[in-house]
Design an enzyme around this catalytic site. Structure first.
Site, short mmCIF file in Angstrom:
data_model
loop_
_atom_site.label_atom_id
_atom_site.label_comp_id
_atom_site.label_asym_id
_atom_site.label_seq_id
_atom_site.Cartn_x
_atom_site.Cartn_y
_atom_site.Cartn_z
N ARG A 37 13.10 -34.66 4.85
CA ARG A 37 13.58 -33.33 5.21
C ARG A 37 13.28 -32.96 6.67
O ARG A 37 13.84 -31.99 7.19
CB ARG A 37 12.93 -32.28 4.30
CG ARG A 37 13.28 -32.43 2.85
CD ARG A 37 12.49 -31.44 2.01
NE ARG A 37 12.76 -30.08 2.41
CZ ARG A 37 13.77 -29.35 1.96
NH1 ARG A 37 14.60 -29.84 1.09
NH2 ARG A 37 13.93 -28.12 2.40
N TRP A 88 10.32 -29.97 11.23
CA TRP A 88 11.48 -30.39 12.03
C TRP A 88 11.72 -29.21 12.95
O TRP A 88 12.18 -28.16 12.52
CB TRP A 88 12.67 -30.65 11.10
CG TRP A 88 13.87 -31.19 11.79
CD1 TRP A 88 14.14 -32.49 12.05
CD2 TRP A 88 14.98 -30.44 12.28
NE1 TRP A 88 15.35 -32.60 12.69
CE2 TRP A 88 15.89 -31.36 12.84
CE3 TRP A 88 15.30 -29.08 12.30
CZ2 TRP A 88 17.09 -30.97 13.42
CZ3 TRP A 88 16.50 -28.69 12.88
CH2 TRP A 88 17.37 -29.64 13.43
N ASN A 144 9.60 -22.94 5.66
CA ASN A 144 10.84 -23.66 5.94
C ASN A 144 11.92 -22.60 6.13
O ASN A 144 12.06 -21.71 5.29
CB ASN A 144 11.18 -24.56 4.74
CG ASN A 144 12.56 -25.16 4.84
OD1 ASN A 144 13.00 -25.51 5.93
ND2 ASN A 144 13.24 -25.28 3.72
N LYS A 198 27.98 -42.67 11.53
CA LYS A 198 26.89 -43.61 11.20
C LYS A 198 26.35 -44.27 12.46
O LYS A 198 25.15 -44.44 12.62
CB LYS A 198 27.37 -44.72 10.26
CG LYS A 198 27.78 -44.35 8.85
CD LYS A 198 26.73 -43.72 8.01
CE LYS A 198 26.72 -42.25 8.20
NZ LYS A 198 26.77 -41.34 7.16
N GLU A 245 24.25 -41.65 14.54
CA GLU A 245 22.95 -41.21 14.02
C GLU A 245 22.00 -42.38 13.78
O GLU A 245 20.80 -42.24 13.99
CB GLU A 245 23.10 -40.33 12.77
CG GLU A 245 23.78 -41.00 11.63
CD GLU A 245 24.06 -40.07 10.47
OE1 GLU A 245 23.42 -39.02 10.35
OE2 GLU A 245 24.94 -40.41 9.66
N LYS A 279 17.35 -34.69 6.74
CA LYS A 279 18.26 -34.98 5.64
C LYS A 279 18.94 -33.72 5.13
O LYS A 279 20.11 -33.71 4.83
CB LYS A 279 17.46 -35.65 4.52
CG LYS A 279 18.28 -36.09 3.33
CD LYS A 279 19.01 -37.37 3.63
CE LYS A 279 19.91 -37.81 2.51
NZ LYS A 279 21.00 -38.66 3.04
C1 F6R Z 1 25.51 -37.97 7.88
C2 F6R Z 1 24.69 -37.00 7.19
C3 F6R Z 1 24.96 -35.56 7.44
C4 F6R Z 1 25.19 -34.87 6.09
C5 F6R Z 1 25.37 -33.36 6.29
C6 F6R Z 1 25.64 -32.66 4.98
O1 F6R Z 1 25.09 -39.26 7.60
O2 F6R Z 1 23.83 -37.33 6.44
O3 F6R Z 1 26.04 -35.38 8.27
O4 F6R Z 1 26.32 -35.45 5.50
O5 F6R Z 1 24.23 -32.83 6.88
O6 F6R Z 1 24.60 -32.84 4.08
P1 F6R Z 1 24.82 -32.57 2.54
O7 F6R Z 1 25.81 -33.58 2.05
O8 F6R Z 1 23.47 -32.71 1.93
O9 F6R Z 1 25.38 -31.18 2.40
#
Ligand code: F6R
Length: 588
Positions: A27, A74, A100, A468, A471, A583
C-alpha cells in the site's frame, strides 16, 4: 496509500505489528514506524525505508508493550524524512497517531493549534490529528468526546488509529478503509484484512463515519454523531492470507505466472449473481464503464466489445475524469466500476456521485471485502487472490476474462471465450518466456523511448503494455493508436526508437503493417507481436492464433508484462514496489 495497524493483545505486539506491516507494504513504502505502550509510556521508533530495512536498523520487533500501532507511509504531505514518518505524537507524547488519507485543512488547523501552544515536529497533515485529540482530550479526559470533536474538525479523507497512554486505541474512518480483527488473544484495527488474517479470520468492517474504541475489555462502535452502533462480524476467507512468493524471485513474476489459472478463476461465478449483473446491464438505457489505470484499460476493452456485440452504447470514462464528465447519468444508467482493490478513491468517488444521480452501481472487483464490493448494488469478484506486486498483472487479465464471460453470456456466445483453451495457450507462452528475456538483454540496454502501436481491440493493450513498462522499468513508453501516428507521433521516430506493433492477422493487420513500414522508414527498430512472421520485424514475439480477434488482448498482454518485468530487472528497478507508487490509491 499508507497502511495502518493497531493491536491490543495479551502478548507483546511489536512482532505482529511488523509482520502485519510487511503484509500490507504493497500500500505504500517510503517509511515505516511503530509506537508501543509499556508501563504507561508511549515509545516511538520510525525511519525511512521499507519494513525490513527499518526493522533491521531500529529493531522495531523488539519494542516492549501489549498495545501498539504501526504504519507504512507513502508520502503526500511533507518529504520522505524520519520526522515525517508515522506515528505522530502530541506535545506530551501521551497520544500517538497513524493515519491513511489526507487532512485537507491541515494548514489552518496547524496554525490554530500552534497559536494555542501546540508544538509541531513534522511537515505532515497527520500531526494535526494528534494535537487535535490532545486538545479535546485535555478538556475532559474523555476519549469518545475527544475523537468526536476531532473528526468534526477534519476535512478530507481519513482512517486513523490513535493510541492513548491509558491503553486504549481510538479509530475513525471517512472514505478510507479500516477493518477490525478479533481473535482470542487480540483486537486489531487495520487498513486491510491482510494485516491480521494470519492471526484471525473474524473481521468487523467499519462503515464510513464510524468510530471504534478498543481496549482490553472490548470494542465499542459509535457514529461520528456519538450514537452507539454495532457492526457484524464476518468470517474472511483464509486463502486471502496466501501472500508468499513461492518459488519465484518476486511477487510480480509469480503473479504473471498465476495467470495460467487466474483467468479461469475469474469466470467461475454463481449463476444468480452473474444473471443479476447481466440483467442489470441489459435493462439499462445508459451504460458507463469506469476504472483507473489498468482497470480503466479493462473498461476500454469491455466498452468496445459491449458496444460492438450488444448494439448498445457502453461509454468508458476514466474514474479521475468522472466528476467533470457525468452529465448523462440518470436513473436509467448503470455504472460498471472496475477495480482490483475496490478502494481506489477516484473509483469510489465516481460511484458515489453516480449513485447520488440515481444510477445503479455494478462492480467488478478482486478484493471481495473492499468498499466498492460492499457498496455496489451488485458485484462480481475476479477471484485471483491477493495481488501484491504494485503493477496490475493477473487482476487485469482476470477483469478482461470476466468481461468476456459477461459479454459472451449476453451476446449468445459471440466471443467464444473458452477459459480452458485460453489458459492452455497462456500456459504455453509462459513456459517459453526465455525468448523475451533474451530480447531484453540483447536489444534493450540503452533504450530510452519505447512506443507501442495497435488498432481497435489492440489499442487498450498498447496502453496497458506502456503502463507496465513505465511503472516496472521506469522507461518512457507510449501506447499509440496506430492510425494516429501520422497525426503527430511520427515526428518522434528515429533510429533510437523501439516500436512494438501489436499485429495479429485480424482485420487490423494490413493497416498496422503499413504503420510499421512508416516507422521503419525513419530508422526505428520494430518488434512484432503477432501470429504471422514478417520480414519487417527486427524481432518477433510469437503469439497463438485466436479463433476470434476479440480474444487477442489476453495473449498480447502476457509477453508485454514479461518484457516489462525483465526490463525492470535489467534496470535494477524495484520489480514489486516501484518508486513513488502504491498499490491502493486511496487519495484523490
Ligand atoms: C497499473 C496499476 C494501477 C491500477 C490503478 C487502479 O499497473 O496497478 O494503474 O490499475 O491504480 O487500481 P484498482 O484497480 O485497485 O482500482
Amino acid at each position: 496509500m499508507c497502511s495502518i495497524i493497531g493491536i491490543i493483545g495479551k502478548n507483546l505486539v511489536a512482532p505482529e505489528l511488523v509482520d502485519s506491516l510487511r503484509r500490507m507494504e504493497y500500500r505504500g513504502y517510503d517509511s515505516v514506524g511503530l509506537a508501543t505502550l509499556s508501563i504507561n509510556k508511549i515509545s516511538v521508533r520510525k525511519g525511512i525505508g521499507n519494513v525490513s530495512q527499518v526493522n533491521k536498523s531500529l529493531s522495531l520487533a523488539e519494542m516492549e508493550g501489549f498495545v501498539g500501532i504501526g504504519h507504512t507511509r507513502w508520502a503526500t504531505h511533507g518529504g520522505v524524512t524520519d520526522y515525517n514518518a508515522h506515528p505522530h505524537s502530541c506535545c506530551t507524547n501521551d497520544i500517538a497517531v497513524v493515519h491513511n488519507g489526507i487532512v485537507e485543512n491541515y494548514l489552518p488547523l496547524k496554525d490554530e493549534l500552534s497559536k494555542k501552544g501546540h508544538r509541531f515536529k513534522s511537515e505532515t497533515d497527520t500531526e494535526v490529528i494528534a494535537h487535535l485529540l490532545e486538545e479535546h482530550y485535555n478538556a475532559n479526559k474523555d476519549i469518545k468526546a475527544a475523537i468526536i470533536e476531532t473528526v468534526k474538525r477534519i476535512e478530507g479523507s481519513f482512517a486513523f488509529v490513535a493510541m492513548f497512554a491509558n491503553g486504549s486505541l481510538a479509530c475513525a474512518r471517512l472514505d478510507e478503509p479500516l477493518v477490525i480483527g478479533i481473535s482470542d488473544n487480540a483486537f486489531y484495527a487495520s487498513s486491510d484484512v491482510l494485516g491480521f488474517l494470519k492471526y484471525t479470520d473474524q473481521a468487523m468492517f467499519l462503515d464510513n463515519r464510524d468510530i471504534a474504541i478498543l481496549d482490553k475489555h472490548g470494542i465499542n462502535i459509535f457514529t461520528f454523531d456519538g450514537d452507539s452502533t454495532a457492526r457484524g462480524v464476518t468470517k474472511v476467507a483464509w486463502e486471502l492470507a496466501d501472500v508468499n512468493k513461492g518459488e519465484f524471485a518476486h511477487y510480480t513474476i509469480k503473479e504473471i505466472f498465476e495467470q495460467r489459472t487466474s483467468i479461469k478463476a475469474a469466470t467461475y461465478q454463481e449463476e444468480y449473481k452473474i444473471k443479476a449483473f447481466c440483467d442489470a446491464i441489459a435493462s439499462a438505457g445508459n451504460i458507463i464503464v469506469t476504472g483507473s489505470g489498468s482497470s480503466y484499460h479493462t473498461s476500454l476493452i469491455m466498452s468496445m466489445i459491449g458496444s460492438r456485440l450488444l448494439k448498445k452504447r457502453f461509454d468508458p470514462v476514466m474514474a479521475s475524469e468522472f466528476k467533470y464528465n457525468n452529465d448523462s447519468i440518470d436513473k436509467d444508467t448503470v455504472l460498471i466500476a472496475i477495480s482490483q482493490s475496490g478502494e481506489t478513491a477516484d473509483v469510489l468517488s465516481a460511484t458515489k456521485l453516480a449513485k447520488a444521480l440515481g444510477a445503479k452501481i455494478l462492480s467488478i472487483v478482486n478484493v471481495p471485502t473492499s468498499s466498492l464490493a460492499r457498496t455496489a448494488d451488485a458485484s462480481l469478484g475476479i477471484n485471483c487472490g491477493p495481488e501484491i506486486g504494485v503493477a496490475a498483472t493477473k487482476s487485469f487479465t482476470g477483469q478482461v476474462s470476466l468481461a468476456y464471460a459477461i459479454l459472451d453470456r449476453m451476446s449468445g456466445g459471440k466471443i467464444g471465450f473458452d477459459r480452458e483453451v485460453v489458459s492452455d495457450r497462456i500456459t504455453k507462452m509462459l513456459a517459453d518466456s526465455t525468448g523475451i528475456e533474451r530480447l531484453v538483454n540483447i536489444t534493450m540496454p540503452k533504450v530510452n523511448d519505447i512506443y507501442l502501436l495497435g488498432r481497435s481491440i489492440h489499442f487498450p493493450i498498447v496502453l496497458e503494455g506502456a503502463l507496465k513498462m513505465k511503472e516496472l522499468a521506469y522507461v518512457h513508453a507510449e501506447g499509440i493508436a496506430a492510425g494516429e501516428l501520422k497525426h503527430g507521433p511520427l515526428a518522434l521516430m528515429d533510429k533510437n526508437a523501439v516500436v512494438f506493433v501489436l499485429n495479429p492477422d485480424d482485420k487490423t493487420y494490413g493497416d498496422t503493417l503499413s504503420s510499421a513500414y512508416e516507422v521503419k522508414a525513419r530508422g526505428a527498430k520494430i518488434i512484432g507481436i503477432s501470429n504471422v512472421p514478417n520480414e519487417i520485424y527486427d524481432a518477433m514475439i510469437p503469439i497463438p492464433r485466436m479463433e476470434n480477434e476479440l480474444l487477442y488482448p489476453l495473449v498480447e498482454i502476457v509477453p508485454l508484462q514479461l518484457f516489462s518485468y525483465y526490463l525492470a530487472l535489467q534496470h535494477n528497478a524495484d520489480q514489486d514496489f516501484p518508486r513513488n507508487l502504491a498499490k491502493s490509491v486511496t487519495v484523490r
